[in-house]
Scaffold this motif. Sequence first.
Motif, short mmCIF file in Angstrom:
data_model
loop_
_atom_site.label_atom_id
_atom_site.label_comp_id
_atom_site.label_asym_id
_atom_site.label_seq_id
_atom_site.Cartn_x
_atom_site.Cartn_y
_atom_site.Cartn_z
N VAL A 307 34.33 33.82 44.00
CA VAL A 307 35.54 34.11 44.79
C VAL A 307 35.39 34.65 46.18
O VAL A 307 35.93 34.07 47.03
N ILE A 308 34.54 35.66 46.07
CA ILE A 308 34.36 36.17 47.65
C ILE A 308 33.66 35.17 48.45
O ILE A 308 34.19 35.19 49.67
N ASN A 311 36.38 32.80 49.76
CA ASN A 311 37.17 33.67 50.47
C ASN A 311 36.62 33.80 52.03
O ASN A 311 37.06 33.72 52.89
N LEU A 312 35.27 34.21 51.94
CA LEU A 312 34.61 34.14 53.09
C LEU A 312 34.37 33.08 54.10
O LEU A 312 34.95 32.99 55.27
N ASP A 315 38.09 32.72 55.37
CA ASP A 315 38.43 33.57 56.40
C ASP A 315 37.64 33.04 57.81
O ASP A 315 38.34 33.11 58.99
N LEU C 139 38.50 42.83 50.80
CA LEU C 139 37.95 41.25 50.22
C LEU C 139 37.61 41.29 48.87
O LEU C 139 37.88 40.46 48.12
N ILE C 142 40.81 41.47 46.54
CA ILE C 142 41.54 40.16 46.27
C ILE C 142 40.73 39.22 45.63
O ILE C 142 41.11 37.88 45.28
N SER C 143 39.21 39.24 45.48
CA SER C 143 38.47 38.22 44.64
C SER C 143 38.06 38.76 43.31
O SER C 143 37.31 38.03 42.58
N ARG C 213 44.96 44.17 53.79
CA ARG C 213 44.49 42.76 54.72
C ARG C 213 45.56 42.36 55.72
O ARG C 213 45.54 42.00 56.91
#
Lengths: 333, 440, 329
Positions: A307-308, A311-312, A315, C139, C142-143, C213
């Motif tokens: 997930v990170i 998400n990165l 972004d 970060l 939320i993950s 965020r």
Amino acid sequence: MISDRVASNLKAEFRRNLLPKIGLVVLTAILLMALFAPVLATHNPNTTGYFDDGTSYPPMGTTAESYEVVDGERQSIEVEPSSEHLLGTNNVGQDVFSRLLYGARTSLLVGTLGTGIAVIMGVPFGLISGYFGGRIDDAMMRVADVMLAFPSLVLALALVGVFGSMTVSIPDPFVAAGLAEGMPSSTPLPGTVTLVVGLVTWVWFARVARGEAMAIRNEEYVTAARSLGASDATILFKHVLPNSLTPVIVLATIQVASVILLESSLSFLGFSGTTLSWGYEIQQGQEYLRQNWWISTIPGVGIVLAVISINLLGDWLRDSLDPNIEGEGGGAA
Amino acid sequence: MTTDILRVDGLSTRFFTEQGQVNAVSDLDLRIERGEVFGIVGESGSGKSVTARSVIDLIESPGRITDGEIWFNDDGLAEAVADDHPEAVDGSFVNLLEVPERVRRSLRGTSFSMIFQDPESSFNPSLTVGEQIAEAVEVQRRASANPRSTRAKTREYSLGSLVLSTVLPSRKYVSEASRERAIELLELVGIPDPVERADEYPHEYSGGMLQRAMIAQALAGEPDVLVADEPTTALDVTIQAQVLDLLDDLQEETGMTILLITHNLGVVARMCDRVGVMYAGEIVERGTLEDVFDDHVHPYTEGLLGSIPDLEGPTARRAADDRAEKPRGGGRLEPIPGNVPSLLDREMGDRCYFADRCPKAMEDCLSHPPEYDGAGSEEHEVRCVLATREYTEARALPTDYFGKADRAAADKHADPDGTETDVQPERAESTVEGTGGERR
Amino acid sequence: MAFGKFLLKRSLQGILVVWGVVTVLFGLRAITPGDPVNLIVDPAVDLETRERIRQELGLDEPIYVQYGDYLGDLLVGDLGYSYQSSRPVATMVIERVPATLELAIAATIVALVIAIPLGVISGTRRNEPADYGATSFSLVGISTPNFWLGIMLILLLAVEFNIFPTGRRPVAFHDALWTFLTTFYVGDLLTWLHHIALPAVTLGTYFTALITRLTRSGMLDEYGKPYVTATEAKGIPETLIRYKHVLRNTMIPIITVLGLQLGTLIGGAVVTETVFSWPGLGLRLITAINNLDWPLIQGIIVFVGISYVIINIGVDAIYATLNPRVLDE
């Protein structure tokens, strides 16, 4: 659609920042793991009973405490990791590492397919609503409001409860080609869950597409096209749709991450239909937290990393494409 | 005998962007007399806005004043900082760049205030206009209630007070008296029904009304120097005249000094006593109105004047060039071929920066000219070799000396897909203006 | 005037949404395979009894009559009886509300108290270590799936270090508060706090991260706007600029996002309640779904839908007061 300027923006942002690079590397690694799971796995993820004494093996580099019944008395024993099981075994003796690989398959499949369904449902809905405006828009937005009033997880639970899991077996090409002996010949895709995550998240795409359509509707070139006799359908396809793609792409990226979280929550609650899922594994391990901490911990690390990394990348896309997306997407942790 | 209120010596302001160092203002000298209206005129990207903002310390990252002195004439201030910062004091003048930021901040509102180009984006959209003006009044009230030496400290307002003020009206920053004064100020600038208007939000005002309100806000602190950055650019032509009249009247009444930034020579002709023409971060010609309008030497000034079709009266002139081109700020001075040069440090050669666009460029222009005395009044100075020698064909540079791209850039307005060389300077320019604030 | 009209319009829309929720649920129930009678009695009972139950439930009526009856019952607050326990659904919902409400409010408080300062620090000290810390935290926040976070907190703080209990809710907040107000005995309140700490952090982390965020990026955007420079030029104190102007304007859009994210909060509550055996609506919903206890499922989801609508009307009202332009549009 993607102009040179956009592409150079993407490149510049990518080069300047460390974070999207980390995201790309991690996500690529997870993708490769998922794709080549049958080749990389050390054991068949479904085979139970690798334990001799009722204990589970801890991951490499650690030891675990367990009990053994000797002469009718429980005695504390120490379990050494087995070199055969890289990340240990779970409560029924399945190989944690192999299940981690297969779990990645489920997460990524559900994440992308579910988001795809949401895009297919949400974007046309939003475009039509925003483009025509007026009463049509009012009516369609009330439908969207109804969808929003259902917490996505709750609705998903109800739907899975009603329809069952509808597992679809996808044949595994590696096994079919004889490249992976002893691995499961097909990967189960939890059909209901995939449909359901699409059903409960499409409304976010509808909102974004609607906003874009409303903005583009009054642009001069659209008015011009209309005065030249272009039909609404032509305008929608040729002008409105391409222009709304940027925010949709950004939202879709973020949504894949949310859907992975949603899928894992559903599996955790026992509503997935496949046992080869990170969420299911975490739920299995919860009871054994005291002795076998790794069963719940390791799949969770998998979820967080996946997930990170997504998400990165999301972004990065957002920063370089700078679309107007209100707030964050669905999100259903 | 007039006295100077502000003396700027060798001011350099640079922006450190990802494309490189941008020299928005280079080694600039400026002298403004008390009670006069001094105009700075130039195209977008010439550094005029950055100059104004440097003077009142509103330069934001990635910009920085890298060099220079800004001497401000204020007895009280000189006395107050003399003990702690003797090196920053010269008679009644204080070098603002040598005193702590705290002191500079304390001058905002009461010594300097500013009118911005776009009134609609210069008010906070979610507070009433009255409240925002009252804040400015409060700054003045609190400052005059305290002696200069302690002013900076009492200016602070703690987070605790802010939180408390949500339940205790007495802890609010803005007092009732300030609110009443705000209404008076609205009336002063000619807002009808000021009592009701004070409770309205910026979006309920028209552009012209809002610009009046901004003038009221700028006057709230009873400033010594008012910086007006393109005060009429965002307004309709008819409203422009009204706002200028208002500024004119207020200046006469209060005797304050105005530093007027504009790209519109009509505005200059109407408002200013003295004027400086800016190009590429420098003042290229300065003097009284007559010097610049009638006895100008610099071909750039010539070009600026040439871009105004009708020189009869300021109103007609303004109307004329508004009709000429509305959409792009930079397009107003179209008749001068080429673009404002890139202010990127690495791209600025050691030559007259205007040479590439200059119809009278000569070999002498390949070294950077100093300021020469002009033909007009004592004040008249010009940064051009033409002040010392006549233009001769013999020494002229060949037309394509600076490369085809530069000259061809004259056609750029008709060609939106600019070549690579055209894009470069524009990007640098927008960086400067982005932080400098001439957003359009 | 304008505000009253605004509220009325929003309320009418809200009623429409609730009707939509009810209808969707009714439709789902109608297409559910299987005979609900089997859920109430042993499948082996004789046909006559089955028929009687069928009649009692109105299942023999045409579908539109059932729908009309259901709507009529809802209007008078009758949610029917649970298939499983035969208790009134309204009671079964109401008795579980306090636990979920406590959890949701505690999580929101945790989120706001941590996130706003963190977001402000992050937004005003861009690219400083504090900013990097806050952005990394948000970060990860939320993950991270909150069930896993909950399990990890249990593993660390309950199993390894034994600081907090692993779950359950031995005392309700209103009871504990009542005890405290009548007898000045603080023990119950502390017990409550001790038990709710981990669930609240678990549920609140996602929101903490999200608000951090949003606050950060909102403040950065806001600081770039011309009015901030204009406000600075007035000479008012930095505190006032930062909070009265910038933070206030930053929070206006965030409030709407939070209203929309209420669904996530409720979904998160279901999961958190499961992890910590917290006896709220979520836990009951899971049981109801597992048993296909339709009256109870409908009751809980309709309740959640109504709460969502009401809270969002409240959010819109706050938004309208903070952002005067809304009313004029």
